[in-house]
Design a protein around this motif. Structure first.
Motif, short mmCIF file in Angstrom:
data_model
loop_
_atom_site.label_atom_id
_atom_site.label_comp_id
_atom_site.label_asym_id
_atom_site.label_seq_id
_atom_site.Cartn_x
_atom_site.Cartn_y
_atom_site.Cartn_z
N GLY A 36 0.82 -1.20 0.00
CA GLY A 36 0.00 0.00 0.00
C GLY A 36 0.86 1.26 0.00
O GLY A 36 0.58 2.20 -0.74
N LEU A 37 1.93 1.26 0.81
CA LEU A 37 2.83 2.41 0.86
C LEU A 37 3.53 2.61 -0.47
O LEU A 37 3.67 3.73 -0.95
CB LEU A 37 3.87 2.21 1.98
CG LEU A 37 3.36 2.50 3.39
CD1 LEU A 37 4.42 2.10 4.42
CD2 LEU A 37 3.01 3.97 3.55
N VAL A 38 3.96 1.51 -1.09
CA VAL A 38 4.64 1.59 -2.39
C VAL A 38 3.69 2.16 -3.45
O VAL A 38 4.06 3.04 -4.23
CB VAL A 38 5.17 0.20 -2.82
CG1 VAL A 38 5.58 0.20 -4.29
CG2 VAL A 38 6.34 -0.21 -1.92
N VAL A 39 2.45 1.65 -3.47
CA VAL A 39 1.46 2.13 -4.44
C VAL A 39 1.16 3.62 -4.22
O VAL A 39 1.12 4.41 -5.17
CB VAL A 39 0.17 1.29 -4.36
CG1 VAL A 39 -0.96 1.95 -5.15
CG2 VAL A 39 0.44 -0.13 -4.87
N LEU A 40 0.98 4.00 -2.94
CA LEU A 40 0.71 5.41 -2.63
C LEU A 40 1.89 6.28 -3.03
O LEU A 40 1.71 7.37 -3.59
CB LEU A 40 0.42 5.57 -1.13
CG LEU A 40 -1.02 5.26 -0.69
CD1 LEU A 40 -1.13 5.30 0.82
CD2 LEU A 40 -2.00 6.22 -1.32
N GLY A 41 3.09 5.80 -2.76
CA GLY A 41 4.30 6.55 -3.13
C GLY A 41 4.40 6.72 -4.64
O GLY A 41 4.70 7.80 -5.13
N ALA A 42 4.11 5.65 -5.38
CA ALA A 42 4.17 5.71 -6.85
C ALA A 42 3.14 6.69 -7.38
O ALA A 42 3.42 7.48 -8.29
CB ALA A 42 3.93 4.31 -7.42
N MET A 43 1.93 6.67 -6.81
CA MET A 43 0.88 7.59 -7.24
C MET A 43 1.28 9.03 -6.93
O MET A 43 1.07 9.93 -7.76
CB MET A 43 -0.44 7.25 -6.53
CG MET A 43 -1.19 6.09 -7.18
SD MET A 43 -2.60 5.54 -6.21
CE MET A 43 -3.62 7.00 -6.26
N ALA A 44 1.86 9.26 -5.76
CA ALA A 44 2.28 10.61 -5.38
C ALA A 44 3.37 11.12 -6.31
O ALA A 44 3.34 12.27 -6.76
CB ALA A 44 2.78 10.60 -3.93
N VAL A 45 4.33 10.25 -6.64
CA VAL A 45 5.42 10.62 -7.54
C VAL A 45 4.87 10.94 -8.93
O VAL A 45 5.25 11.92 -9.56
CB VAL A 45 6.48 9.49 -7.61
CG1 VAL A 45 7.43 9.69 -8.80
CG2 VAL A 45 7.27 9.41 -6.31
N LYS A 46 3.95 10.09 -9.39
CA LYS A 46 3.35 10.28 -10.72
C LYS A 46 2.60 11.62 -10.76
O LYS A 46 2.70 12.38 -11.72
CB LYS A 46 2.39 9.12 -11.02
CG LYS A 46 2.25 8.81 -12.49
CD LYS A 46 1.39 7.58 -12.71
CE LYS A 46 2.17 6.27 -12.51
NZ LYS A 46 1.38 5.11 -12.90
N LYS A 47 1.86 11.90 -9.68
CA LYS A 47 1.07 13.15 -9.61
C LYS A 47 2.03 14.35 -9.57
O LYS A 47 1.79 15.36 -10.24
CB LYS A 47 0.19 13.12 -8.35
CG LYS A 47 -0.80 14.28 -8.31
CD LYS A 47 -1.71 14.17 -7.11
CE LYS A 47 -2.82 13.14 -7.33
NZ LYS A 47 -3.82 13.18 -6.27
N ALA A 48 3.11 14.23 -8.84
CA ALA A 48 4.08 15.33 -8.73
C ALA A 48 4.72 15.60 -10.08
O ALA A 48 4.87 16.76 -10.49
CB ALA A 48 5.14 14.97 -7.70
N PHE A 49 5.10 14.52 -10.80
CA PHE A 49 5.75 14.69 -12.09
C PHE A 49 4.78 15.25 -13.13
O PHE A 49 5.16 16.09 -13.94
CB PHE A 49 6.34 13.36 -12.57
CG PHE A 49 7.72 13.09 -12.04
CD1 PHE A 49 8.75 13.96 -12.31
CD2 PHE A 49 7.98 11.97 -11.26
CE1 PHE A 49 10.04 13.73 -11.82
CE2 PHE A 49 9.24 11.72 -10.76
CZ PHE A 49 10.27 12.61 -11.05
#
Length: 53
Positions: A36-49
């Protein structure tokens, strides 16, 4: 004497099984948390980029 030993054995086995199940659930929960943390982190990174562009 034998009956007391049998009851003690049953209690010990039940406790062992319960602790084993608890350990399995804890391990599963830990993996779910990590995923869950990995998925949330990936989504946050994608949104930031995507927000930067």
């Amino acid at each position: 004497m034998g009956r007391i030993f049998l009851i003690a054995l049953v209690i010990f086995l039940a406790f062992f099984a319960a602790s084993w199940l608890f350990g399995m659930l804890l391990g599963l929960f830990k993996w779910v948390l990590i995923v869950g943390l990995v998925v949330l982190g990936a989504m946050a990174v994608k949104k930031a980029f995507s927000g930067q562009r």
